[in-house]
Structure formats: C-alpha cells, structure tokens
Design an enzyme around this catalytic site. Structure first.
Site: not given
Lengths: 204, 201
Positions: B104, B107-109
């Site tokens: 991601c 962000c860091s989904c």
C-alpha cells in the site's frame, strides 16, 4: 493532494529492514484502539482519517513512526470536529501537540461512465487539491482493466465529510516500463482505480 | 520529533493518553473499550486465519475455486470477520510462472483481520516507495531471488478492497493434513515477500 504520503516510485530510499527488528511501544495498541473507536462511533470515516494523515507536515510525516501518524490524525480530526481544542489537548498532554495542516476542498465524482474488462484506459492527468486515492505514479498513464470491484464511496468526497456517492473501482494493470521507462524492474503493476479517475483512450 | 528543536512536544505516550481522556469524556468511550478491542484484535485477527484458508485451498479444489472467485465470502464461510470498509478480499494465486506481491504505497492498508496486523517492514517507507518500481531488486534484497522467467505482479492497495497471496504449496507437503499445512504458512508468504518452498517433510 500531492502529499508526502504518496511514496510509490520515489527514489533514494534504502533497503527494507527485513525481517523487522522487534520493538516495544506500549502506546501503539492504545492508539490503534482509539482510532478504531472513533471510526466505529462515526466521529470520522476512513477517508477522512487517511486524509488527516496525508495533511501532516512532510517533515513530521517522514520522521513519525506509523502509529504517531495515526495519533496525529485522530487528534487533528477531534479538534476539527469540535470534540476538543488544541489548547485543551496540549494541557492534557503537558506539551506541544503537533496537528495536521489543512488542504484544498473535496470534490464530487465525474459523470458516470463504464469500462469493460480488457479495455485500455488512461488515468486522468489531474492535480487534485484535496483527498485523492490515485497514486501519482499512474497519473496520465495508460493501462488495461483486468477487474471490476464492488462499489465504494468516492474518497475525494468522503475524505471531506461530503455526501459520497458510491462508484466502482477498476483493477487496472500497467506495465512498469510504461510508468518509469528505462528506470525500473520489469513487472506488472496493478492499481485499484476509482471510475472518476479514468478516461477512455482513443486507441480502444 | 525531528522538527522540534526545543523538545517541547509531548511524547507519543502523553499525546495518546490525552486522546484517550477526550474520547472518554466527549466521545462516550466505555471504560473497557481499549482493553476489549486490543484483546479481540490480538486473539481474532491473526495470521492463522489466512493460513487456514491457504491450507484449505491446497487440499480442497472446490474451496480454492470459491476463494479465488470471492475471497471475502470464502473467509466469512470459515467464520472470519472484516471491518465495514473492507469491501472485497482479492486472492492472488501464485503459480510457477507468476509471483504476486502486495503493497500500500499511500498508507499501509492490509487485510489485517485475515493475515494479521501488518509487519513493520510492510509499513516502512522504503518498502512502500520501492517495491512498485524495483520489485525484483527489493524482493531479492529481502531474500527472495525469483528466476528471471517469473512474471512479477505488484498490487497497490489504493481502493477499499484488500489482497492476500495464495502461495505455492511446497511439493514436500503434498498429502499433509490441513492443520499441519496451515502451520507452515507465514504472513510474509501471504504478502508475497517470501515463498514456502524450502519446507522439508
């Protein structure tokens, strides 16, 4: 907005610290829980939360650990939604409490259009002042639709607490060499692209 | 903080505690919410969920087909949960010729209820910036040296569907029971940063 968060393809970064070195941060689970509560309570939605992270000052964004970014977003939204003032927060925290900045306005989706699996599409060459989920590395680039996903609220509206119409997202496949000619490893890059970010190409 | 030369910024601990007070007072957050949520996340949203799905896919062709067609329905069939905004789970099948890897960049989904909370390296800005552009190099640096003939597919989690990789089953494990298979499936393999082929019988 072209914020610091939009990192895909940026150069100058180093080796990934893998496997992750262990770290003990007792406040991190607390931040995760607080953020989950605010989402469940509909104090803000996921897009507003993401946008609040994106609006952090670039220096702060880059220096902050992952959950400090979350913490900053929760605080920013609680202040913006009148749950607390910055002064009250700083008194409670016994120190300065950096918050995210503001951004341009949100926007509504463009007119509905549809794309078929196998169709060539172009990502619009748009520079959006507010929240957007189009990574800059696909802006203006041509790819092929390989999948169509369920309807999602349009993030550019939802991220600004506007009424967000639902729209499809498309799995679009790009060739890495079309994204970064002569300067990448060979791969296929798949990106989930909202319908409003796409346009037809002449060559379909 | 890097831009805090006079060190006046409250620590993250102090800032998190301040937010907790605000949410209790103004958001009506129940006294036990933090503890209950944390316990639930740690007990229920674990890598073993995805590992069980992978093991079943390796042993049950009908389940594999359902999982590839609709990962969320297959996960829910096994009793696993999703947060409201995870609208779809797309399962990416590795083959001898195709290797999938997830990121991601913005962000860091992740599908954290299925593969567990994202590891720190996945949230690292180095990983987010580089893996889309230098996939083969980054994977090699991380210990996964793919043959030149393998096609790499990098999946950027930019919308509200989530991905997981269905790794190749190590040949030495053919015929193993599902439970034993699930125990060898790692989170990194379901992200696509590693393979499982070195498992010995």
């Amino acid at each position: 907005m072209d914020g610091m968060h939009d990192l895909g393809g940026k150069q100058g970064f180093g080796r990934v610290k893998y496997p992750s070195p262990p770290h003990e941060e007792t406040w991190e689970p607390l931040v995760r829980a607080l953020s989950a509560f605010a989402i469940r309570k509909h104090i803000y939605n996921m897009d507003e939360f993401r946008h609040a992270i994106e609006r952090m000052a670039p220096r702060h964004y880059m220096a902050a650990p992952y959950y400090e970014r979350h913490l900053t977003a929760v605080a920013t939204l609680l202040v913006e939604k009148d749950y607390v003032t910055r002064e009250e927060l700083e008194a409670l925290a016994s120190g300065a409490f950096p918050l995210s900045g503001s951004s341009g306005p949100g926007r509504l989706p463009s007119s509905p259009q549809s794309f078929a699996i196998g169709e060539k599409v172009r990502v619009k060459n748009e520079f959006v002042p507010g929240h957007v989920r189009m990574p800059a590395y696909v802006r203006g680039k041509v790819g092929v639709v390989v999948g169509i996903s369920p309807l999602c609220p349009f993030p550019d509206a939802a991220g600004h607490s506007m009424q967000a119409p639902m729209e499809p997202t498309y799995d679009v496949r790009f060739r890495s060499r079309d994204l970064w000619p002569d300067s990448c490893d060979e791969a296929l890059n798949h990106v989930g692209v909202f319908q409003s970010y796409l346009e037809k190409t002449e060559t379909t | 903080m890097a831009n805090d030369p006079d060190h006046s910024t409250a620590t993250p601990e102090q800032r998190a505690a301040a937010l907790e007070i605000v949410l209790r007072r103004k958001g009506e957050m129940p006294e036990t919410f933090v503890e209950d949520f944390t316990n639930h996340a740690e007990e229920k949203w674990i890598t073993d969920n995805g590992a069980q799905m992978v093991a079943r896919a390796w042993t049950d062709p009908a389940f594999r087909a359902r999982m590839l067609a609709d990962g969320k329905a297959a996960a829910m069939e096994m009793g696993f949960q999703f947060p409201e905004h995870h609208r779809q789970l797309v399962v990416l099948e590795n083959t001898l010729d195709i290797h999938n890897v997830i990121v991601c960049t913005q962000c860091s989904c992740t599908a954290y209820t299925i593969i567990g909370a994202a590891p720190d390296w996945y949230k690292d800005i180095d990983y987010r910036a580089r893996v889309v552009r230098q996939s083969r190099t980054v994977l090699r640096e991380m210990g996964l040296d793919l043959p030149a003939s393998t096609e790499i597919r990098v999946w950027d989690t930019t919308a509200d569907h989530r991905y997981m990789v269905l790794p190749l089953q190590p040949p030495a494990t053919k015929g193993w029971p599902e439970e034993k298979l699930a125990a060898i499936v790692t989170q990194d393999a379901m992200i696509g940063a590693s393979q499982l082929e070195k498992v010995e019988d």
